[in-house]
Design a protein around this motif. Sequence first.
Motif, PDB file in Angstrom:
ATOM      1  N   LYS A 183      26.686  19.645  44.459  1.00  0.00           N
ATOM      2  CA  LYS A 183      26.029  18.660  45.314  1.00  0.00           C
ATOM      3  C   LYS A 183      24.668  19.128  45.812  1.00  0.00           C
ATOM      4  O   LYS A 183      23.795  18.331  46.145  1.00  0.00           O
ATOM      5  N   ARG A 184      24.498  20.454  45.901  1.00  0.00           N
ATOM      6  CA  ARG A 184      23.206  20.986  46.325  1.00  0.00           C
ATOM      7  C   ARG A 184      22.956  22.295  45.609  1.00  0.00           C
ATOM      8  O   ARG A 184      23.885  22.992  45.225  1.00  0.00           O
ATOM      9  N   ARG A 185      21.681  22.588  45.414  1.00  0.00           N
ATOM     10  CA  ARG A 185      21.322  23.796  44.684  1.00  0.00           C
ATOM     11  C   ARG A 185      21.289  25.006  45.616  1.00  0.00           C
ATOM     12  O   ARG A 185      20.725  24.946  46.707  1.00  0.00           O
ATOM     13  N   GLY A 186      21.898  26.096  45.148  1.00  0.00           N
ATOM     14  CA  GLY A 186      21.819  27.338  45.883  1.00  0.00           C
ATOM     15  C   GLY A 186      20.566  28.106  45.505  1.00  0.00           C
ATOM     16  O   GLY A 186      19.821  27.733  44.596  1.00  0.00           O
ATOM     17  N   THR A 187      20.327  29.202  46.211  1.00  0.00           N
ATOM     18  CA  THR A 187      19.167  30.053  45.917  1.00  0.00           C
ATOM     19  C   THR A 187      19.599  31.511  45.898  1.00  0.00           C
ATOM     20  O   THR A 187      20.627  31.890  46.467  1.00  0.00           O
ATOM     21  N   VAL A 188      18.779  32.328  45.242  1.00  0.00           N
ATOM     22  CA  VAL A 188      19.041  33.771  45.193  1.00  0.00           C
ATOM     23  C   VAL A 188      19.018  34.341  46.610  1.00  0.00           C
ATOM     24  O   VAL A 188      19.872  35.154  46.992  1.00  0.00           O
ATOM     25  N   GLU A 189      18.050  33.901  47.393  1.00  0.00           N
ATOM     26  CA  GLU A 189      17.890  34.429  48.753  1.00  0.00           C
ATOM     27  C   GLU A 189      19.094  34.104  49.631  1.00  0.00           C
ATOM     28  O   GLU A 189      19.531  34.934  50.440  1.00  0.00           O
ATOM     29  N   ASN A 190      19.658  32.911  49.477  1.00  0.00           N
ATOM     30  CA  ASN A 190      20.799  32.502  50.303  1.00  0.00           C
ATOM     31  C   ASN A 190      22.149  32.954  49.738  1.00  0.00           C
ATOM     32  O   ASN A 190      23.199  32.708  50.346  1.00  0.00           O
ATOM     33  N   ARG A 191      22.121  33.579  48.574  1.00  0.00           N
ATOM     34  CA  ARG A 191      23.339  34.136  47.964  1.00  0.00           C
ATOM     35  C   ARG A 191      24.438  33.074  47.779  1.00  0.00           C
ATOM     36  O   ARG A 191      25.619  33.348  47.970  1.00  0.00           O
ATOM     37  N   ASN A 192      24.037  31.879  47.416  1.00  0.00           N
ATOM     38  CA  ASN A 192      25.021  30.798  47.307  1.00  0.00           C
ATOM     39  C   ASN A 192      24.920  30.046  45.976  1.00  0.00           C
ATOM     40  O   ASN A 192      25.224  28.865  45.884  1.00  0.00           O
ATOM     41  N   MET A 193      24.498  30.758  44.935  1.00  0.00           N
ATOM     42  CA  MET A 193      24.399  30.126  43.620  1.00  0.00           C
ATOM     43  C   MET A 193      25.752  30.183  42.916  1.00  0.00           C
ATOM     44  O   MET A 193      26.591  31.041  43.201  1.00  0.00           O
ATOM     45  N   VAL A 194      25.957  29.272  41.965  1.00  0.00           N
ATOM     46  CA  VAL A 194      27.203  29.265  41.193  1.00  0.00           C
ATOM     47  C   VAL A 194      27.300  30.542  40.364  1.00  0.00           C
ATOM     48  O   VAL A 194      28.332  31.183  40.282  1.00  0.00           O
ATOM     49  N   GLY A 195      26.182  30.931  39.731  1.00  0.00           N
ATOM     50  CA  GLY A 195      26.113  32.216  39.047  1.00  0.00           C
ATOM     51  C   GLY A 195      25.762  33.310  40.049  1.00  0.00           C
ATOM     52  O   GLY A 195      25.576  33.056  41.241  1.00  0.00           O
ATOM     53  N   ASP A 196      25.663  34.545  39.563  1.00  0.00           N
ATOM     54  CA  ASP A 196      25.296  35.683  40.424  1.00  0.00           C
ATOM     55  C   ASP A 196      26.116  35.713  41.710  1.00  0.00           C
ATOM     56  O   ASP A 196      25.576  35.808  42.814  1.00  0.00           O
ATOM     57  N   PHE A 197      27.440  35.635  41.579  1.00  0.00           N
ATOM     58  CA  PHE A 197      28.278  35.523  42.773  1.00  0.00           C
ATOM     59  C   PHE A 197      28.879  36.844  43.236  1.00  0.00           C
ATOM     60  O   PHE A 197      29.545  36.885  44.265  1.00  0.00           O
ATOM     61  N   THR A 198      28.659  37.925  42.505  1.00  0.00           N
ATOM     62  CA  THR A 198      29.260  39.194  42.917  1.00  0.00           C
ATOM     63  C   THR A 198      28.434  39.852  44.009  1.00  0.00           C
ATOM     64  O   THR A 198      27.228  39.587  44.160  1.00  0.00           O
ATOM     65  N   ASP A 199      29.067  40.741  44.768  1.00  0.00           N
ATOM     66  CA  ASP A 199      28.369  41.432  45.859  1.00  0.00           C
ATOM     67  C   ASP A 199      27.197  42.246  45.340  1.00  0.00           C
ATOM     68  O   ASP A 199      26.123  42.284  45.968  1.00  0.00           O
ATOM     69  N   ILE A 200      27.387  42.894  44.206  1.00  0.00           N
ATOM     70  CA  ILE A 200      26.309  43.732  43.657  1.00  0.00           C
ATOM     71  C   ILE A 200      25.124  42.871  43.231  1.00  0.00           C
ATOM     72  O   ILE A 200      23.968  43.230  43.440  1.00  0.00           O
ATOM     73  N   GLU A 201      25.390  41.695  42.666  1.00  0.00           N
ATOM     74  CA  GLU A 201      24.297  40.799  42.286  1.00  0.00           C
ATOM     75  C   GLU A 201      23.587  40.252  43.516  1.00  0.00           C
ATOM     76  O   GLU A 201      22.361  40.090  43.513  1.00  0.00           O
ATOM     77  N   HIS A 202      24.341  39.997  44.563  1.00  0.00           N
ATOM     78  CA  HIS A 202      23.712  39.567  45.821  1.00  0.00           C
ATOM     79  C   HIS A 202      22.797  40.654  46.353  1.00  0.00           C
ATOM     80  O   HIS A 202      21.674  40.384  46.810  1.00  0.00           O
ATOM     81  N   GLU A 203      23.250  41.879  46.272  1.00  0.00           N
ATOM     82  CA  GLU A 203      22.467  43.004  46.791  1.00  0.00           C
ATOM     83  C   GLU A 203      21.224  43.255  45.945  1.00  0.00           C
ATOM     84  O   GLU A 203      20.132  43.452  46.467  1.00  0.00           O
ATOM     85  N   LYS A 204      21.386  43.230  44.614  1.00  0.00           N
ATOM     86  CA  LYS A 204      20.260  43.513  43.714  1.00  0.00           C
ATOM     87  C   LYS A 204      19.340  42.310  43.523  1.00  0.00           C
ATOM     88  O   LYS A 204      18.204  42.451  43.071  1.00  0.00           O
ATOM     89  N   LYS A 205      19.866  41.113  43.836  1.00  0.00           N
ATOM     90  CA  LYS A 205      19.129  39.867  43.618  1.00  0.00           C
ATOM     91  C   LYS A 205      18.758  39.701  42.144  1.00  0.00           C
ATOM     92  O   LYS A 205      17.681  39.206  41.791  1.00  0.00           O
ATOM     93  N   LYS A 206      19.673  40.140  41.272  1.00  0.00           N
ATOM     94  CA  LYS A 206      19.487  40.047  39.830  1.00  0.00           C
ATOM     95  C   LYS A 206      20.823  39.713  39.175  1.00  0.00           C
ATOM     96  O   LYS A 206      21.889  40.078  39.678  1.00  0.00           O
ATOM     97  N   THR A 207      20.776  39.036  38.024  1.00  0.00           N
ATOM     98  CA  THR A 207      21.981  38.810  37.232  1.00  0.00           C
ATOM     99  C   THR A 207      22.353  40.112  36.538  1.00  0.00           C
ATOM    100  O   THR A 207      21.524  40.723  35.865  1.00  0.00           O
ATOM    101  N   ILE A 208      23.597  40.533  36.717  1.00  0.00           N
ATOM    102  CA  ILE A 208      24.074  41.787  36.134  1.00  0.00           C
ATOM    103  C   ILE A 208      25.212  41.528  35.158  1.00  0.00           C
ATOM    104  O   ILE A 208      25.367  42.236  34.166  1.00  0.00           O
ATOM    105  N   PHE A 209      26.007  40.490  35.427  1.00  0.00           N
ATOM    106  CA  PHE A 209      27.136  40.144  34.567  1.00  0.00           C
ATOM    107  C   PHE A 209      26.905  38.744  33.969  1.00  0.00           C
ATOM    108  O   PHE A 209      26.198  37.926  34.543  1.00  0.00           O
ATOM    109  N   SER A 210      27.510  38.488  32.834  1.00  0.00           N
ATOM    110  CA  SER A 210      27.458  37.127  32.296  1.00  0.00           C
ATOM    111  C   SER A 210      28.418  36.244  33.099  1.00  0.00           C
ATOM    112  O   SER A 210      29.457  36.710  33.559  1.00  0.00           O
ATOM    113  N   HIS A 211      28.042  34.973  33.264  1.00  0.00           N
ATOM    114  CA  HIS A 211      28.861  34.038  34.041  1.00  0.00           C
ATOM    115  C   HIS A 211      29.012  32.729  33.276  1.00  0.00           C
ATOM    116  O   HIS A 211      28.029  32.152  32.800  1.00  0.00           O
TER     117      HIS A 211
END
Length: 708
Positions: free
Chosen positions: A36-64
């Motif tokens: 219903k709404r788009r998440g952002t890297v900064e807000n840590r609420n995207m469908v992808g990049d949902f792991t704690d480490i990805e939130h911390e690094k602000k980068k995609t680390i695993f495939s989703h």
Amino acid sequence: MTAHTQDLRNVVLLGHSDSGKTTLIETMLYEGGAIKRRGTVENRNMVGDFTDIEHEKKKTIFSHQMFVNWRNNKINMIDTPGFDDFVGEVIASLKVADTALIVLNAASGVEVGTELVWEYVEQYRTPAIFVINQMDHPKADFEITLSQAKERFGSKVIPVQYPLNSGEKFNQIIDALRMVMYEFPAEGGKPEKISIPESEMEKANAMHNALVEIAAENEEGLMEKYFEEGNLSEEELAKGLTIALAHQQFFPVFAASGLKDMGSGRIMGFIDDIAPSPLDRPKRKMQDGTELACDATEKTTIFIYKTTSEPQVGQLFYFKVLSGTLKPGDELVNAENGETERISQLFIAEGKERISVPQLEAGDLGVTVKLKSAHTNNTLNTKGTDRKARLIEFPESRVRKAVFAESTSETEKLFAALNKIREEDPTLKVEIDHDTHEAVLGGQGQLHLELVQQRLEKEFGVKMQMKNPKVSYRETITGKADADYRHKKQSGGAGQFGEIYLKIENYYEGMEEPSGMNIRQKTIEELPWGGTLAFYWCIVGGAIDSRYIGAIKKGIMSQMKNGPLTGSPCQNIRVCVYDGKMHSVDSNDISFQLAAAGAFREAFQQAKPELLEPVYHLEILCPDEATGEVMGDLQTRRAIISGMDSEGSYQKIMAEVPLAELDDYGSTLRSICGGKAKFTMKFSDYQLVPANIRQELVKKYATEKAEV
């Protein structure tokens, strides 16, 4: 949520780090109504990049894995990392995708991360669509990026669209396939379709004609109709373009801003209409050379391309249904180990969310849990079916570190945790070096190993220490020498006596047989650590009984396992035992074992001993402007440059480099090139160590030995 095979589109998003893949896929999910709404890297609420480490690094680390329903089709999408260190995630995802969506940064052009993934796209012969993203960036340049893509990936790179303006004022895209211009509101979203300006018609028509020609090559009568009517709809072009895309006859190019939601809907429409379904792709080549059609009415076969684990859930198995229809309760047999696995639950993934489904048809992607003996790269079949898919070939390690726990009590815990992470990440190698006795962790780069270190501490509560590993040297000889050695020991009662005469020399395949020797027996043995021992038994007249051959060889091998120079294994040596003495009472196996060891040791020191070091073949891809500095750094590492070539705007350097000089090379290369470089390394051979370095190593070994 479930779909028939012909209604599936499996798309993997690829590209260099910071090309905007994760933001683009978030926008595509939003456009398709999956969120219903788009998440952002900064807000840590995207469908992808949902792991704690990805939130911390602000980068995609695993495939989703994610999906969206678009019109009548289901589009499965896999987001992948852009960092070269996590290339295993990219390779595994490409294995199950039917189309690659390659995202380019309009401000940076074709970067080395894209060069890397293109190699795998070609290897898997995956249809590819290019998206020149971030057209709203102040430095965006569509034409330069398109030109670089054509230069690097060939003339089959054909634009379907181009922006009328770019940079911060970007809001108009001319579409040469539909022959319309899209004008977006300032906040992005649904565009208005307007006529192409007269000033752009000549360019747009030329692009449209190029697309018609591509389609007409695969769809009979299309060109004639175009000449008669002067126009074709996208629906009329679709069949020909689908065939062309599916067979890699062309790679369409789109313009977009994932951040501003401009152009993503049109890309999804093209995927829906033109991108191949699993039915449009060639039959899958299996490991035994047979072919498997993607047919939902066939017996079921699935392939596991990825495993992960979650607290309270355990292992998750991500797979593609290669044939048949899979349902909860089905029992499949693992072709790798013969174990029967029951599919108790069946899900499709929307990032970290899992949605239960009643079935999945051939071509679809899914997730299951609680398999007993399954792993990444396993094929599971309906009972009575013997199929095995070709394995994903993961790359060799490019960085190695010796690892150990902070305390001895945590050692077992450390390696249990490492094995769990390795189960999820097949590019990670954990092994004991039999020469140095160190535990060595191999990975794709320094960042890769640092991430493992971080995961160990956060997820498993164990700290891992890393240091540069010892180098596994080898010892050999370049000359010849004779030696004799008598072992005699008398301590009351039966004693020990054995005397041996032997000759040693460097061995190589095809060399002449030793002159002046009566060869009674010979064996050529491949040594466990590499290299060869040629053993010749040349005793005549019963000077030593042949029953002692095994003991003599064992004594020689004991010295070869821990060579005289540095304690490193010896290799490529010919030993001729030609004389000796024995005693009817005091001679035994241990006597001749010790005599042989002593004779070999003395002969080795006299036969011009040399130290060998492992040398690796490096292939480095770096920006043209950084070539000089990269070459200069290689020279400081005793490298021998074996060749150079150009690949697009990048230079490819080939070099032979001693392993001892490659510690932290990945970090240095990244620093020199600002992250816009990559390298691969593969063991080449063992070569002589320079005299000055050999002397230092021999002296160091003698000192360490004296201190023990």
